[in-house]
Design a protein around this motif. Structure first.
Motif, PDB file in Angstrom:
ATOM      1  N   ASP A 151      26.950  52.283   9.804  1.00 49.75           N
ATOM      2  CA  ASP A 151      28.511  52.377  10.123  1.00 49.75           C
ATOM      3  C   ASP A 151      29.236  51.765   8.809  1.00 49.75           C
ATOM      4  OD1 ASP A 151      31.062  52.702  11.090  1.00 49.75           O
ATOM      5  OD2 ASP A 151      30.584  51.322  12.859  1.00 49.75           O
ATOM      6  N   THR A 152      29.493  52.370   7.901  1.00 53.02           N
ATOM      7  CA  THR A 152      29.972  52.060   6.729  1.00 53.02           C
ATOM      8  C   THR A 152      31.334  52.618   6.468  1.00 53.02           C
ATOM      9  OG1 THR A 152      28.830  53.660   5.280  1.00 53.02           O
ATOM     10  CG2 THR A 152      27.770  51.553   5.584  1.00 53.02           C
ATOM     11  N   ILE A 153      32.018  51.934   5.305  1.00 52.23           N
ATOM     12  CA  ILE A 153      33.425  52.681   5.010  1.00 52.23           C
ATOM     13  C   ILE A 153      33.108  53.899   4.501  1.00 52.23           C
ATOM     14  CG2 ILE A 153      35.303  52.158   3.443  1.00 52.23           C
ATOM     15  CD1 ILE A 153      34.651  49.239   3.643  1.00 52.23           C
ATOM     16  N   GLU A 154      32.172  54.208   3.756  1.00 54.32           N
ATOM     17  CA  GLU A 154      31.944  55.606   3.187  1.00 54.32           C
ATOM     18  C   GLU A 154      31.979  56.782   4.141  1.00 54.32           C
ATOM     19  OE1 GLU A 154      31.172  52.466   0.633  1.00 54.32           O
ATOM     20  OE2 GLU A 154      29.749  52.746   2.459  1.00 54.32           O
ATOM     21  N   THR A 155      31.435  56.352   5.507  1.00 52.04           N
ATOM     22  CA  THR A 155      31.480  57.552   6.584  1.00 52.04           C
ATOM     23  C   THR A 155      32.963  57.704   7.224  1.00 52.04           C
ATOM     24  OG1 THR A 155      31.047  55.917   8.307  1.00 52.04           O
ATOM     25  CG2 THR A 155      29.311  56.680   7.337  1.00 52.04           C
ATOM     26  N   LEU A 156      34.039  56.810   6.794  1.00 51.12           N
ATOM     27  CA  LEU A 156      35.156  57.111   7.358  1.00 51.12           C
ATOM     28  C   LEU A 156      36.167  57.948   6.786  1.00 51.12           C
ATOM     29  CD1 LEU A 156      36.034  53.405   7.972  1.00 51.12           C
ATOM     30  CD2 LEU A 156      35.009  54.789   9.711  1.00 51.12           C
ATOM     31  N   ALA A 157      37.104  58.663   7.558  1.00 48.52           N
ATOM     32  CA  ALA A 157      38.230  59.452   6.657  1.00 48.52           C
ATOM     33  C   ALA A 157      39.258  58.714   6.710  1.00 48.52           C
ATOM     34  CB  ALA A 157      38.474  60.737   7.639  1.00 48.52           C
ATOM     35  N   LEU A 158      39.608  58.123   5.464  1.00 53.11           N
ATOM     36  CA  LEU A 158      40.717  57.044   5.198  1.00 53.11           C
ATOM     37  C   LEU A 158      42.038  57.852   5.393  1.00 53.11           C
ATOM     38  CD1 LEU A 158      39.442  54.717   2.430  1.00 53.11           C
ATOM     39  CD2 LEU A 158      39.884  54.412   4.913  1.00 53.11           C
ATOM     40  N   ASP A 159      42.152  59.201   5.262  1.00 52.30           N
ATOM     41  CA  ASP A 159      43.612  59.621   5.346  1.00 52.30           C
ATOM     42  C   ASP A 159      43.755  60.031   7.114  1.00 52.30           C
ATOM     43  OD1 ASP A 159      43.999  59.803   2.605  1.00 52.30           O
ATOM     44  OD2 ASP A 159      44.033  61.945   2.373  1.00 52.30           O
ATOM     45  N   PHE A 160      42.519  60.127   7.737  1.00 47.30           N
ATOM     46  CA  PHE A 160      42.913  60.135   8.931  1.00 47.30           C
ATOM     47  C   PHE A 160      43.278  59.083   9.805  1.00 47.30           C
ATOM     48  CE2 PHE A 160      40.708  59.806  13.184  1.00 47.30           C
ATOM     49  CZ  PHE A 160      41.232  61.021  14.065  1.00 47.30           C
ATOM     50  N   LEU A 161      42.458  57.947   9.385  1.00 44.73           N
ATOM     51  CA  LEU A 161      42.762  56.456   9.578  1.00 44.73           C
ATOM     52  C   LEU A 161      44.401  56.206   9.230  1.00 44.73           C
ATOM     53  CD1 LEU A 161      42.012  53.605  10.876  1.00 44.73           C
ATOM     54  CD2 LEU A 161      41.339  53.168   8.767  1.00 44.73           C
ATOM     55  N   THR A 162      44.619  56.562   8.041  1.00 43.73           N
ATOM     56  CA  THR A 162      46.158  56.186   7.640  1.00 43.73           C
ATOM     57  C   THR A 162      47.177  57.134   8.733  1.00 43.73           C
ATOM     58  OG1 THR A 162      45.574  56.123   5.462  1.00 43.73           O
ATOM     59  CG2 THR A 162      47.737  56.316   5.619  1.00 43.73           C
ATOM     60  N   GLY A 163      46.778  58.352   8.888  1.00 41.10           N
ATOM     61  CA  GLY A 163      47.687  59.083   9.896  1.00 41.10           C
ATOM     62  C   GLY A 163      47.795  58.378  11.328  1.00 41.10           C
ATOM     63  N   VAL A 164      46.656  57.994  11.534  1.00 33.75           N
ATOM     64  CA  VAL A 164      46.601  57.334  13.008  1.00 33.75           C
ATOM     65  C   VAL A 164      47.662  56.150  12.792  1.00 33.75           C
ATOM     66  CG1 VAL A 164      45.027  56.029  14.596  1.00 33.75           C
ATOM     67  CG2 VAL A 164      44.539  58.300  13.752  1.00 33.75           C
ATOM     68  N   CYS A 165      47.396  55.377  11.824  1.00 40.05           N
ATOM     69  CA  CYS A 165      48.304  54.080  11.772  1.00 40.05           C
ATOM     70  C   CYS A 165      49.866  54.401  11.806  1.00 40.05           C
ATOM     71  CB  CYS A 165      47.662  53.347  10.506  1.00 40.05           C
ATOM     72  SG  CYS A 165      48.613  51.654  10.424  1.00 40.05           S
ATOM     73  N   GLN A 166      49.898  55.689  10.920  1.00 41.21           N
ATOM     74  CA  GLN A 166      51.585  56.015  10.679  1.00 41.21           C
ATOM     75  C   GLN A 166      51.946  56.481  12.067  1.00 41.21           C
ATOM     76  OE1 GLN A 166      50.567  58.749   7.408  1.00 41.21           O
ATOM     77  NE2 GLN A 166      52.281  57.711   6.440  1.00 41.21           N
ATOM     78  N   GLY A 167      51.113  57.016  12.791  1.00 43.73           N
ATOM     79  CA  GLY A 167      51.394  57.405  14.300  1.00 43.73           C
ATOM     80  C   GLY A 167      51.658  56.284  15.123  1.00 43.73           C
ATOM     81  N   LEU A 168      50.966  55.327  15.142  1.00 41.85           N
ATOM     82  CA  LEU A 168      51.119  54.061  16.108  1.00 41.85           C
ATOM     83  C   LEU A 168      52.324  53.261  15.460  1.00 41.85           C
ATOM     84  CD1 LEU A 168      47.527  53.009  16.098  1.00 41.85           C
ATOM     85  CD2 LEU A 168      48.818  53.037  18.088  1.00 41.85           C
ATOM     86  N   ILE A 169      52.656  53.107  14.259  1.00 41.46           N
ATOM     87  CA  ILE A 169      54.000  52.601  13.699  1.00 41.46           C
ATOM     88  C   ILE A 169      55.217  53.294  14.479  1.00 41.46           C
ATOM     89  CG2 ILE A 169      55.242  52.439  11.549  1.00 41.46           C
ATOM     90  CD1 ILE A 169      52.349  51.779  10.283  1.00 41.46           C
ATOM     91  N   ALA A 170      55.051  54.848  14.289  1.00 38.85           N
ATOM     92  CA  ALA A 170      56.133  55.474  14.786  1.00 38.85           C
ATOM     93  C   ALA A 170      56.334  55.310  16.484  1.00 38.85           C
ATOM     94  CB  ALA A 170      55.806  56.988  14.662  1.00 38.85           C
TER      95      ALA A 170
END
Length: 292
Positions: A268-287
């Motif tokens: 479970d490392t950073i390399e397995t993550l989709a950072l654009d997906f995570l960024t979009g989720v964060c933007q959705g939460l901010i909104a």
């Protein structure tokens, strides 16, 4: 959400900040077996949150040892004499032994820290209470201690939101698993973020889902009746203790091991993550926070 390299500057900054937090938090940090990493991560979170206000320590004891939830209150636009109940947003900072816990739950902590940064200088309708919970992996101990105390004091909450594994995305067909029965209702691609709330959050589930979808991230929602006991998988994070004492609470999740093969593994490392997906989720939460 496709990996997109033509992002605007605000999105690029958010993505870079999330990655920076992930680098600091994704490391062995079990409270008993990796104490060096555990204390490092706790103090990193404290130091980040202290930039935005006074960080209170909510202490609780497990097996004769003191553990700490870290709490930052950000005031809202209350009218004098009419304080509004806060929106509580939490994420856990501990991890299982032997796993760097990048998705579980460095992603939740990274998003929590960015929410702190953004709303420290922006007034919201409701006050925000941001909490980094300890000992989630040992039976939701930190959130149980906090929710129990809150209920005993009869303190109201507008809503509790648990940020639980937000960064794993797989758009391949049949990449998403479900507890029995739900596979007939929801998509078989693991490319969405899920909202799971108790019945009192039904209107919020629908609203938040719409807001997140507008930011470009697919979103599904599920109301969990009987405090989640009908589908026990819906209780597997820090929202459940809040359900149990009667608060409206929602878990936001990429569905953990129902999608992510690295769940609770050394992989479970950073390399397995989709950072654009995570960024979009964060933007959705901010909104979402801006509109609640």
């Amino acid at each position: 959400m496709p990996e997109n390299h033509h992002l605007d500057e605000t999105t690029q900054e958010l993505k870079a900040n999330l990655q920076s937090h992930l680098v600091q938090v994704a490391r062995d940090r079990d409270p008993y077996l990796a104490t060096g990493g555990y204390f490092y991560v706790r103090e990193y979170i404290r130091q980040q949150l202290q930039q935005y206000g006074i960080v209170e320590t909510h202490s609780f004891e497990i097996n004769g040892r003191t553990h700490e939830n870290l709490v930052l209150d950000i005031p809202g636009g209350d009218r004098p004499g009419k304080p509004k109940p806060p929106i509580l947003i939490g994420a856990h900072y501990d991890a299982v032994p032997g796993s760097p816990g990048a998705d579980d739950n460095a992603t939740g902590i990274a998003v929590l820290l960015e929410i702190a940064r953004i709303f420290a200088t922006e007034t919201t309708r409701y006050p925000l209470r941001l909490i980094a919970f300890d000992m989630e992996e040992y039976g939701l101990c930190g959130s149980t201690a906090y929710a129990t105390e809150l209920a005993a004091k009869r303190e109201p909450l507008r809503l509790m939101i648990s940020l639980e594994m937000l960064g794993y995305c797989n758009p391949q067909p049949h990449s998403q698993q479900y507890p029995p029965g739900l596979q007939y209702i929801y998509p078989n691609q693991g490319n969405y973020i899920a909202l799971i709330g108790n019945i009192s959050t039904l209107i919020d589930l629908i609203r938040i889902s719409r807001i997140i979808k507008k930011t470009g991230v697919p979103c599904q929602w599920l109301p969990a009746g009987k405090k989640g006991n009908i589908v026990p998988d819906t209780r597997r994070s820090d929202h459940a203790p809040f359900w149990d004492v009667g608060y409206p609470a929602i878990m936001i999740t990429d569905t953990a091991n129902l999608r992510n093969p690295h769940y609770h593994q050394p992989s479970d490392t950073i390399e397995t993550l989709a950072l654009d997906f995570l960024t979009g989720v964060c933007q959705g939460l901010i909104a979402t926070i801006r509109k609640l």
